[in-house]
Scaffold this motif. Sequence first.
Motif, mmCIF file in Angstrom:
data_model
loop_
_atom_site.group_PDB
_atom_site.id
_atom_site.type_symbol
_atom_site.label_atom_id
_atom_site.label_comp_id
_atom_site.label_asym_id
_atom_site.label_seq_id
_atom_site.Cartn_x
_atom_site.Cartn_y
_atom_site.Cartn_z
ATOM 1 N N MET A 124 0.944 -1.283 0.560
ATOM 2 C CA MET A 124 -0.330 -0.309 0.125
ATOM 3 C C MET A 124 1.256 1.446 -0.325
ATOM 4 O O MET A 124 2.049 1.645 0.624
ATOM 5 N N ASN A 125 0.343 2.136 -1.537
ATOM 6 C CA ASN A 125 1.509 3.365 -1.285
ATOM 7 C C ASN A 125 0.610 4.668 -0.393
ATOM 8 O O ASN A 125 -1.168 5.105 -1.103
ATOM 9 N N ILE A 126 0.893 5.341 0.177
ATOM 10 C CA ILE A 126 0.194 6.436 1.053
ATOM 11 C C ILE A 126 1.040 7.722 0.753
ATOM 12 O O ILE A 126 2.483 7.698 1.097
ATOM 13 N N LEU A 127 0.463 8.733 0.305
ATOM 14 C CA LEU A 127 0.710 10.120 0.468
ATOM 15 C C LEU A 127 -0.018 10.988 1.543
ATOM 16 O O LEU A 127 -1.496 11.240 1.887
ATOM 17 N N LEU A 128 1.016 11.598 2.371
ATOM 18 C CA LEU A 128 0.469 12.293 3.551
ATOM 19 C C LEU A 128 0.580 13.932 2.912
ATOM 20 O O LEU A 128 1.450 14.136 2.988
ATOM 21 N N LEU A 129 -0.622 14.399 3.460
ATOM 22 C CA LEU A 129 0.141 15.901 2.729
ATOM 23 C C LEU A 129 -0.806 17.122 3.998
ATOM 24 O O LEU A 129 -1.502 16.758 4.724
ATOM 25 N N GLY A 130 -0.037 18.014 3.477
ATOM 26 C CA GLY A 130 -0.660 19.087 4.656
ATOM 27 C C GLY A 130 0.891 20.119 4.923
ATOM 28 O O GLY A 130 2.237 19.563 5.031
ATOM 29 N N PRO A 131 0.813 21.431 5.452
ATOM 30 C CA PRO A 131 1.323 22.347 5.544
ATOM 31 C C PRO A 131 2.828 21.806 6.933
ATOM 32 O O PRO A 131 2.591 20.993 7.532
ATOM 33 N N PRO A 132 4.005 22.663 6.970
ATOM 34 C CA PRO A 132 4.989 21.671 7.853
ATOM 35 C C PRO A 132 4.351 22.049 9.558
ATOM 36 O O PRO A 132 3.758 23.217 9.568
ATOM 37 N N GLY A 133 4.361 21.428 10.218
ATOM 38 C CA GLY A 133 3.862 21.412 11.348
ATOM 39 C C GLY A 133 2.817 20.421 11.492
ATOM 40 O O GLY A 133 1.951 20.427 13.003
ATOM 41 N N ALA A 134 2.017 20.585 10.319
ATOM 42 C CA ALA A 134 0.431 19.332 10.447
ATOM 43 C C ALA A 134 0.899 18.788 10.956
ATOM 44 O O ALA A 134 -0.599 17.818 11.473
ATOM 45 N N GLY A 135 1.656 17.836 11.289
ATOM 46 C CA GLY A 135 1.438 16.251 12.218
ATOM 47 C C GLY A 135 2.292 15.337 11.025
ATOM 48 O O GLY A 135 1.747 14.020 10.950
ATOM 49 N N LYS A 136 1.911 15.528 9.426
ATOM 50 C CA LYS A 136 2.993 14.447 9.140
ATOM 51 C C LYS A 136 3.675 13.176 9.456
ATOM 52 O O LYS A 136 3.269 11.849 9.502
ATOM 53 N N GLY A 137 4.865 13.932 10.056
ATOM 54 C CA GLY A 137 6.269 12.963 10.963
ATOM 55 C C GLY A 137 5.739 11.695 11.733
ATOM 56 O O GLY A 137 5.472 10.866 11.897
ATOM 57 N N THR A 138 4.977 12.750 12.455
ATOM 58 C CA THR A 138 3.936 12.142 13.692
ATOM 59 C C THR A 138 3.310 10.936 13.498
ATOM 60 O O THR A 138 2.939 9.352 13.989
ATOM 61 N N GLN A 139 2.401 10.956 12.208
ATOM 62 C CA GLN A 139 1.006 9.982 12.022
ATOM 63 C C GLN A 139 2.018 9.002 11.409
ATOM 64 O O GLN A 139 2.234 8.010 11.689
ATOM 65 N N ALA A 140 2.812 9.461 10.428
ATOM 66 C CA ALA A 140 3.979 8.803 9.902
ATOM 67 C C ALA A 140 4.851 7.592 10.196
ATOM 68 O O ALA A 140 4.371 6.676 10.505
ATOM 69 N N ARG A 141 5.035 8.067 11.574
ATOM 70 C CA ARG A 141 6.032 7.387 12.384
ATOM 71 C C ARG A 141 4.739 6.756 13.299
ATOM 72 O O ARG A 141 5.446 5.115 13.580
ATOM 73 N N LEU A 142 3.644 6.632 13.521
ATOM 74 C CA LEU A 142 2.464 5.794 13.755
ATOM 75 C C LEU A 142 2.686 5.120 13.627
ATOM 76 O O LEU A 142 2.434 3.795 13.943
ATOM 77 N N LEU A 143 2.257 4.813 12.731
ATOM 78 C CA LEU A 143 1.632 3.841 10.946
ATOM 79 C C LEU A 143 2.966 2.938 10.714
ATOM 80 O O LEU A 143 3.599 1.929 11.391
ATOM 81 N N GLU A 144 4.127 3.740 10.979
ATOM 82 C CA GLU A 144 5.229 2.907 10.540
ATOM 83 C C GLU A 144 5.228 1.523 12.431
ATOM 84 O O GLU A 144 5.829 0.749 11.945
ATOM 85 N N GLU A 145 5.165 2.980 12.949
ATOM 86 C CA GLU A 145 5.380 1.651 14.752
ATOM 87 C C GLU A 145 4.857 0.648 14.588
ATOM 88 O O GLU A 145 4.476 -0.860 14.779
#
Length: 216
Positions: free
Chosen positions: A1-22
């Motif tokens: 599954m390929n997912i793209l997270l979009l949003g401005p700087p600070g929107a929480g992209k990294g936080t959410q991606a990391r949670l999915l990764e874990e």
Amino acid sequence: MNILLLGPPGAGKGTQARLLEERYGMVQISTGDMLRASIKNNEPLGREAKSYMDKGLLVPDDLMIRMIAIRIGEPDCAKGFILDGFPRTVAQAQALDRMLSAKKTKLNYVVELAVDDDRLVERISGRFTCGDCGEGYHDMFKPTKAPSVCDICGGTNLTRRADDNAETIKTRLSAYHEQTAPILPYYKAKGSLKIIDGMAPMDHVQTKLVQLLGLK
Ligand code: ADP
Ligand code: ADP
Ligand code: ZN
């Protein structure tokens, strides 16, 4: 599954991606993290990118496209990935589509985390990261349990990004509105854009995202 997270700087992209990764063992591709690693290792690409990043400007498309083409070709991405921070221009989005169709694959989900600008400044200025394991924190919204100690690895090497300062944040938000926001209609026109309220607490955003992706 390929997912793209979009949003401005600070929107929480990294936080959410990391949670999915874990939680699901997914592969997070953060172009910002890749660029910072490249700077740290004093690689030519990092040296070229640094002057732009320090000012809060976008790194030129050709550099970014070359970097991502190599990354998504690596074996760990074969089963899918979460893109965080790429594409950031329409040219990058078009290049990504070409790369994926050449691999006979595509983006399965494009999700925008929507957050108002005034909240972003607060998010970015309070952000810090564990330099040892990469866990992300926030002075107000996600402090470490013990002062100056990473909850995850126990490391004390907590760092703040050079570009997370009031002046650069303004430039980054303008870059987002002028250069990145135009990719939202690009994905909307393809019928693949989903929007999540990124202003909700982190765990609520994660729950919504997990639902949207059809995960449990
Ligand atoms: P991005 O990758 O989109 O730039 P981050 O995931 O790094 O954003 O999040 C920016 C900062 O805001 C971090 O310090 C993070 O801990 C915090 N944060 C992320 N999501 C939320 C949220 N839903 N509510 C409050 N703070 C958040
Ligand atoms: P944030 O999500 O907080 O905006 P990132 O870590 O994604 O920050 O990006 C940091 C910086 O790296 C950006 O301000 C930009 O200079 C550069 N950068 C990252 N990804 C890209 C990209 N796809 N295109 C151009 N520049 C990028
Ligand atoms: Zn850590």
